[in-house]
Design a protein around this motif. Structure first.
Motif, PDB file in Angstrom:
ATOM      1  N   TYR A  10       2.596  -3.498   7.197  1.00  0.00           N
ATOM      2  CA  TYR A  10       1.262  -3.000   7.565  1.00  0.00           C
ATOM      3  C   TYR A  10       0.217  -4.017   7.166  1.00  0.00           C
ATOM      4  O   TYR A  10       0.498  -4.936   6.409  1.00  0.00           O
ATOM      5  N   ILE A  30      -2.805  -3.034  -9.277  1.00  0.00           N
ATOM      6  CA  ILE A  30      -1.976  -2.652  -8.119  1.00  0.00           C
ATOM      7  C   ILE A  30      -0.561  -3.208  -8.293  1.00  0.00           C
ATOM      8  O   ILE A  30       0.435  -2.500  -8.075  1.00  0.00           O
ATOM      9  N   SER A  34       2.901  -1.243  -8.679  1.00  0.00           N
ATOM     10  CA  SER A  34       3.877  -1.492  -7.618  1.00  0.00           C
ATOM     11  C   SER A  34       5.217  -1.897  -8.204  1.00  0.00           C
ATOM     12  O   SER A  34       6.261  -1.396  -7.797  1.00  0.00           O
ATOM     13  N   ARG A  36       6.407  -1.423 -11.203  1.00  0.00           N
ATOM     14  CA  ARG A  36       7.028  -0.321 -11.955  1.00  0.00           C
ATOM     15  C   ARG A  36       7.688   0.658 -10.977  1.00  0.00           C
ATOM     16  O   ARG A  36       8.866   0.984 -11.106  1.00  0.00           O
ATOM     17  N   ASN A  37       6.939   1.090  -9.980  1.00  0.00           N
ATOM     18  CA  ASN A  37       7.474   2.080  -9.037  1.00  0.00           C
ATOM     19  C   ASN A  37       8.572   1.506  -8.162  1.00  0.00           C
ATOM     20  O   ASN A  37       9.560   2.182  -7.861  1.00  0.00           O
ATOM     21  N   ASN A  38       8.388   0.263  -7.731  1.00  0.00           N
ATOM     22  CA  ASN A  38       9.345  -0.297  -6.776  1.00  0.00           C
ATOM     23  C   ASN A  38      10.698  -0.586  -7.431  1.00  0.00           C
ATOM     24  O   ASN A  38      11.736  -0.395  -6.794  1.00  0.00           O
ATOM     25  N   PHE A  54      -5.388  -7.183   3.367  1.00  0.00           N
ATOM     26  CA  PHE A  54      -4.064  -7.185   2.758  1.00  0.00           C
ATOM     27  C   PHE A  54      -3.033  -7.084   3.879  1.00  0.00           C
ATOM     28  O   PHE A  54      -3.287  -6.442   4.904  1.00  0.00           O
ATOM     29  N   GLN A  56       1.345  -6.330   3.868  1.00  0.00           N
ATOM     30  CA  GLN A  56       2.443  -6.064   2.934  1.00  0.00           C
ATOM     31  C   GLN A  56       3.727  -5.771   3.698  1.00  0.00           C
ATOM     32  O   GLN A  56       3.694  -5.126   4.745  1.00  0.00           O
ATOM     33  N   LEU A  58       7.354  -3.947   2.867  1.00  0.00           N
ATOM     34  CA  LEU A  58       8.120  -3.113   1.926  1.00  0.00           C
ATOM     35  C   LEU A  58       9.509  -2.967   2.501  1.00  0.00           C
ATOM     36  O   LEU A  58       9.658  -2.656   3.695  1.00  0.00           O
ATOM     37  N   ARG A  71       1.700   6.978  -0.476  1.00  0.00           N
ATOM     38  CA  ARG A  71       0.819   6.753  -1.635  1.00  0.00           C
ATOM     39  C   ARG A  71      -0.160   5.620  -1.338  1.00  0.00           C
ATOM     40  O   ARG A  71      -1.341   5.708  -1.663  1.00  0.00           O
ATOM     41  N   ILE A  72       0.363   4.557  -0.760  1.00  0.00           N
ATOM     42  CA  ILE A  72      -0.463   3.379  -0.487  1.00  0.00           C
ATOM     43  C   ILE A  72      -1.609   3.743   0.466  1.00  0.00           C
ATOM     44  O   ILE A  72      -2.751   3.325   0.276  1.00  0.00           O
ATOM     45  N   ASP A  75      -4.701   5.258  -1.071  1.00  0.00           N
ATOM     46  CA  ASP A  75      -5.389   4.442  -2.079  1.00  0.00           C
ATOM     47  C   ASP A  75      -6.734   3.958  -1.543  1.00  0.00           C
ATOM     48  O   ASP A  75      -6.792   3.318  -0.494  1.00  0.00           O
ATOM     49  N   ARG A  77      -8.649   1.723  -2.618  1.00  0.00           N
ATOM     50  CA  ARG A  77      -8.952   0.292  -2.802  1.00  0.00           C
ATOM     51  C   ARG A  77      -8.790  -0.497  -1.506  1.00  0.00           C
ATOM     52  O   ARG A  77      -9.125  -1.678  -1.438  1.00  0.00           O
ATOM     53  N   HIS A  78      -8.283   0.152  -0.483  1.00  0.00           N
ATOM     54  CA  HIS A  78      -8.250  -0.467   0.846  1.00  0.00           C
ATOM     55  C   HIS A  78      -8.403   0.622   1.907  1.00  0.00           C
ATOM     56  O   HIS A  78      -8.393   1.812   1.606  1.00  0.00           O
ATOM     57  N   MET A  99       7.626  -6.860  -6.158  1.00  0.00           N
ATOM     58  CA  MET A  99       6.465  -6.996  -5.283  1.00  0.00           C
ATOM     59  C   MET A  99       5.844  -8.356  -5.564  1.00  0.00           C
ATOM     60  O   MET A  99       5.150  -8.551  -6.552  1.00  0.00           O
TER      61      MET A  99
HETATM   62  C1  LIG Z   1      -2.754  -3.147  -1.088  1.00  0.00           C
HETATM   63  C2  LIG Z   1      -1.989  -2.184  -1.954  1.00  0.00           C
HETATM   64  C3  LIG Z   1      -0.600  -2.325  -2.077  1.00  0.00           C
HETATM   65  C4  LIG Z   1       0.147  -1.430  -2.857  1.00  0.00           C
HETATM   66  N1  LIG Z   1       1.502  -1.563  -2.946  1.00  0.00           N
HETATM   67  C5  LIG Z   1       2.225  -0.658  -3.640  1.00  0.00           C
HETATM   68  C6  LIG Z   1       3.647  -0.742  -3.724  1.00  0.00           C
HETATM   69  O1  LIG Z   1       4.284  -1.641  -3.180  1.00  0.00           O
HETATM   70  N2  LIG Z   1       4.294   0.205  -4.455  1.00  0.00           N
HETATM   71  C7  LIG Z   1       3.645   1.205  -5.107  1.00  0.00           C
HETATM   72  O2  LIG Z   1       4.293   2.036  -5.751  1.00  0.00           O
HETATM   73  N3  LIG Z   1       2.310   1.298  -5.073  1.00  0.00           N
HETATM   74  C8  LIG Z   1       1.580   0.387  -4.362  1.00  0.00           C
HETATM   75  N4  LIG Z   1       0.209   0.472  -4.338  1.00  0.00           N
HETATM   76  C9  LIG Z   1      -0.453   1.415  -5.281  1.00  0.00           C
HETATM   77  C10 LIG Z   1      -0.457   2.809  -4.776  1.00  0.00           C
HETATM   78  O3  LIG Z   1      -1.510   2.916  -3.850  1.00  0.00           O
HETATM   79  C11 LIG Z   1      -0.692   3.778  -5.953  1.00  0.00           C
HETATM   80  O4  LIG Z   1      -1.846   3.418  -6.654  1.00  0.00           O
HETATM   81  C12 LIG Z   1       0.479   3.761  -6.917  1.00  0.00           C
HETATM   82  O5  LIG Z   1       1.691   3.872  -6.233  1.00  0.00           O
HETATM   83  C13 LIG Z   1       0.332   4.895  -7.914  1.00  0.00           C
HETATM   84  O6  LIG Z   1       1.370   4.761  -8.850  1.00  0.00           O
HETATM   85  P1  LIG Z   1       1.370   5.574 -10.238  1.00  0.00           P
HETATM   86  O7  LIG Z   1       1.231   7.019  -9.862  1.00  0.00           O
HETATM   87  O8  LIG Z   1       2.697   5.220 -10.848  1.00  0.00           O
HETATM   88  O9  LIG Z   1       0.195   5.047 -11.015  1.00  0.00           O
HETATM   89  C14 LIG Z   1      -0.541  -0.401  -3.539  1.00  0.00           C
HETATM   90  C15 LIG Z   1      -1.930  -0.270  -3.409  1.00  0.00           C
HETATM   91  C16 LIG Z   1      -2.647  -1.148  -2.623  1.00  0.00           C
HETATM   92  C17 LIG Z   1      -4.146  -0.983  -2.505  1.00  0.00           C
END
Ligand SMILES: Cc1cc2nc3c(=O)[nH]c(=O)nc-3n(C[C@H](O)[C@H](O)[C@H](O)COP(=O)(O)O)c2cc1C
Length: 147
Positions: A10, A30, A34, A36-38, A54, A56, A58, A71-72, A75, A77-78, A99
């Motif tokens: 995307y 971010i 990312s 941690r979750n990934n 941006f 990305q 995945l 989730r992304i 967010d 922030r974008h 990531m």
């Molecule tokens: C441009 C962009 C890329 C992101 N990429 C990822 C990602 O690859 N994996 C992920 O878990 N969160 C990603 N996020 C963050 C998520 O939007 C979200 O904040 C996060 O998954 C929340 O995790 P938490 O609940 O563990 O804090 C990205 C956010 C932005 C703005």
């Protein structure tokens, strides 16, 4: 049998307000979330920032990739998050990157300028295959530089 692998691509527009320091702090945040979750979810990929956009890639099992993308998309922030591709893949392009982030070093700037000619650096004008190719080439460069 392991879950089938999918790849999602995307692009979006940056909504992080403020100066360069604010941007850097947000990107670090971010990337930390990312990674941690990934790692937990078995997702790999790379994030590119250029010219206010941006992009990305995945990759991982479909369910976790879709959940991460949900989730992304939420967010703030974008914005204007546009899905370019979601397709099955045989193998990962970024097996070692929970990531990866590209968008800073001089070498990266040089490889952007090569593609920037045609697109004016605008990621929104590039297709998913081109974004994928750019990120993969940069990943290969980074890994050989680090070796
Ligand atoms: C441009 C962009 C890329 C992101 N990429 C990822 C990602 O690859 N994996 C992920 O878990 N969160 C990603 N996020 C963050 C998520 O939007 C979200 O904040 C996060 O998954 C929340 O995790 P938490 O609940 O563990 O804090 C990205 C956010 C932005 C703005």
């Amino acid at each position: 049998m392991p879950d089938a692998l999918y790849q999602l691509v995307y692009y979006s527009r940056n909504h992080i307000a403020g100066d360069q320091a604010a941007f850097t702090a947000n990107v670090e945040n971010i990337l930390a979330a990312s990674r941690r979750n990934n790692v937990r979810d078995g997702i790999t990929g790379a994030l590119l920032f250029n010219n206010g956009c941006f992009a990305q890639v995945l990759e991982g099992p479909l369910g976790v990739v879709e959940a991460a993308f949900e989730r992304i998309q939420q967010d703030e922030r974008h914005g204007e998050v546009s899905l370019l591709a979601l397709s099955p893949i045989e193998t990962r392009s970024f097996p070692n990157w929970a990531m990866g982030y590209v968008g800073s070093s001089a070498a990266q700037a040089a490889s952007f300028s090569a593609i920037g000619q045609g697109s004016g650096f605008d990621l929104s004008l590039l297709g998913s295959e081109e974004i994928h190719r750019i990120l993969r080439d940069l990943a290969v460069e980074e890994e050989s530089a680090a070796a």
